[in-house]
Design a protein around this motif. Structure first.
Motif, PDB file in Angstrom:
ATOM      1  N   VAL A 140      46.332   5.325 -60.943  1.00 52.31           N
ATOM      2  CA  VAL A 140      47.071   6.555 -61.251  1.00 52.31           C
ATOM      3  C   VAL A 140      47.927   6.925 -60.055  1.00 52.31           C
ATOM      4  O   VAL A 140      47.528   6.666 -58.909  1.00 52.31           O
ATOM      5  CB  VAL A 140      46.100   7.714 -61.553  1.00 52.31           C
ATOM      6  N   ASP A 141      49.069   7.561 -60.330  1.00 55.92           N
ATOM      7  CA  ASP A 141      49.998   7.867 -59.245  1.00 55.92           C
ATOM      8  C   ASP A 141      49.670   9.159 -58.506  1.00 55.92           C
ATOM      9  O   ASP A 141      50.387   9.561 -57.596  1.00 55.92           O
ATOM     10  CB  ASP A 141      51.433   7.933 -59.776  1.00 55.92           C
ATOM     11  N   SER A 142      48.590   9.826 -58.888  1.00 58.95           N
ATOM     12  CA  SER A 142      48.175  11.053 -58.208  1.00 58.95           C
ATOM     13  C   SER A 142      46.658  11.166 -58.293  1.00 58.95           C
ATOM     14  O   SER A 142      46.026  10.512 -59.128  1.00 58.95           O
ATOM     15  CB  SER A 142      48.829  12.280 -58.846  1.00 58.95           C
ATOM     16  N   GLN A 143      46.092  11.986 -57.435  1.00 61.51           N
ATOM     17  CA  GLN A 143      44.641  12.139 -57.445  1.00 61.51           C
ATOM     18  C   GLN A 143      44.198  12.937 -58.667  1.00 61.51           C
ATOM     19  O   GLN A 143      44.772  13.984 -58.967  1.00 61.51           O
ATOM     20  CB  GLN A 143      44.189  12.835 -56.157  1.00 61.51           C
ATOM     21  N   VAL A 144      43.198  12.429 -59.341  1.00 61.12           N
ATOM     22  CA  VAL A 144      42.664  13.101 -60.523  1.00 61.12           C
ATOM     23  C   VAL A 144      41.155  13.176 -60.409  1.00 61.12           C
ATOM     24  O   VAL A 144      40.523  12.312 -59.811  1.00 61.12           O
ATOM     25  CB  VAL A 144      43.058  12.377 -61.832  1.00 61.12           C
ATOM     26  N   THR A 145      40.609  14.216 -60.999  1.00 62.60           N
ATOM     27  CA  THR A 145      39.160  14.378 -60.938  1.00 62.60           C
ATOM     28  C   THR A 145      38.458  13.435 -61.900  1.00 62.60           C
ATOM     29  O   THR A 145      37.519  12.733 -61.536  1.00 62.60           O
ATOM     30  CB  THR A 145      38.774  15.829 -61.254  1.00 62.60           C
ATOM     31  N   MET A 146      38.922  13.441 -63.133  1.00 57.94           N
ATOM     32  CA  MET A 146      38.216  12.707 -64.181  1.00 57.94           C
ATOM     33  C   MET A 146      39.050  11.520 -64.650  1.00 57.94           C
ATOM     34  O   MET A 146      40.244  11.642 -64.912  1.00 57.94           O
ATOM     35  CB  MET A 146      37.938  13.633 -65.370  1.00 57.94           C
ATOM     36  N   MET A 147      38.394  10.387 -64.760  1.00 52.84           N
ATOM     37  CA  MET A 147      38.999   9.212 -65.387  1.00 52.84           C
ATOM     38  C   MET A 147      38.043   8.743 -66.473  1.00 52.84           C
ATOM     39  O   MET A 147      36.817   8.820 -66.321  1.00 52.84           O
ATOM     40  CB  MET A 147      39.243   8.101 -64.362  1.00 52.84           C
ATOM     41  N   PHE A 148      38.618   8.249 -67.547  1.00 49.08           N
ATOM     42  CA  PHE A 148      37.833   7.845 -68.711  1.00 49.08           C
ATOM     43  C   PHE A 148      38.247   6.455 -69.164  1.00 49.08           C
ATOM     44  O   PHE A 148      39.384   6.044 -68.975  1.00 49.08           O
ATOM     45  CB  PHE A 148      38.057   8.821 -69.877  1.00 49.08           C
ATOM     46  N   TRP A 149      37.331   5.769 -69.801  1.00 53.55           N
ATOM     47  CA  TRP A 149      37.623   4.482 -70.429  1.00 53.55           C
ATOM     48  C   TRP A 149      37.325   4.562 -71.915  1.00 53.55           C
ATOM     49  O   TRP A 149      36.227   5.006 -72.322  1.00 53.55           O
ATOM     50  CB  TRP A 149      36.796   3.369 -69.789  1.00 53.55           C
ATOM     51  N   TYR A 150      38.317   4.121 -72.716  1.00 51.31           N
ATOM     52  CA  TYR A 150      38.187   4.119 -74.172  1.00 51.31           C
ATOM     53  C   TYR A 150      38.369   2.697 -74.694  1.00 51.31           C
ATOM     54  O   TYR A 150      39.014   1.855 -74.057  1.00 51.31           O
ATOM     55  CB  TYR A 150      39.263   5.010 -74.811  1.00 51.31           C
ATOM     56  N   ARG A 151      37.865   2.481 -75.883  1.00 50.53           N
ATOM     57  CA  ARG A 151      38.074   1.217 -76.582  1.00 50.53           C
ATOM     58  C   ARG A 151      38.722   1.513 -77.935  1.00 50.53           C
ATOM     59  O   ARG A 151      38.310   2.462 -78.626  1.00 50.53           O
ATOM     60  CB  ARG A 151      36.739   0.493 -76.796  1.00 50.53           C
TER      61      ARG A 151
END
Lengths: 112, 114
Positions: free
Chosen positions: B25-36
């Protein structure tokens, strides 16, 4: 069980017509998302609806949220061919944790 | 908005092997998720990638099959382990933006297991 149901799943319509996609969900939430997906592409964010009675509009698309009825609608006005895509609604049941549960998607085809 | 990139964009893998998918990601983020997203289907959340702690998995997904790393606030990986043809799907990462409550998705990784 956390469920999100869209209706209809397939929609074929003529240019210039109006139509509505419905999104029902099973339990309390105050955050609902609408996305567009073109074939072979990722999801494009359309709207985030954050409270009861929220209404948002962008171009020919308008989304609304009724948290008491657990219902959101995506209304298409005077459809044009470029709006052909699959539309998903998604609900955050986790009180802001953004763990989204998606509907099945509505495949919209707009014929010239 | 956030600009998200994923590598690889697609891959064809043999049964029994593993593939690691990267999300930047091009900026700091708190939450990242993975989907299918299985072929012709909707999206299902696999897990939440937490920075500095173990990922949180949804029902039906386990760490041994889908190990996740989150070394910093802009990067995460998802590994699909001991693959079978049933793992053929598009895998998407997404990020939360606290400022607008929006959740943005990466371009996806199309995985085919033969």
């Amino acid at each position: 069980e956390l469920k999100v149901e869209q209706n209809p799943l397939f929609l074929s319509m003529q240019e210039g017509k109006n139509y509505t996609i419905y999104c029902n969900y099973s339990t309390t939430s105050d955050r609902l998302y609408w996305y567009r997906q073109d074939p072979g592409k990722s999801l494009e964010s359309l709207f985030v609806l954050l409270s009861n009675g929220a209404v948002k509009q962008e171009g020919r698309l308008m989304a609304s949220l009724d948290t008491k009825a657990r219902l959101s609608t995506l209304h298409i006005t005077a459809a044009v061919h470029d709006l052909s895509a699959t539309y998903f609604c998604a609900v955050d049941f986790a009180q802001g944790a953004q763990k989204l549960v998606f509907g099945q998607g509505t495949r919209l085809t707009i014929n010239p | 908005s956030a600009v998200i990139s994923q590598k690889p964009s697609r891959d064809i893998c043999q049964r029994g092997t593993s593939l690691t998918i990267q999300c930047q990601v091009d900026s700091q983020v708190t939450m990242m998720f993975w989907y299918r997203q299985q072929p012709g289907q909707s999206l299902t959340l696999i897990a939440t990638a937490n920075q500095g702690s173990e990922a949180t998995y949804e029902s039906g997904f386990v760490i041994d099959k889908f190990p996740i790393s989150r070394p910093n606030l802009t990067f995460s990986t998802l590994t699909v382990s001991n693959m079978s043809p049933e793992d053929s799907s598009i895998y998407l990462c997404s990020v939360e933006t606290l400022s607008s409550y929006e959740q943005y998705f990466g371009p996806g990784t199309r995985l085919t297991v033969t």
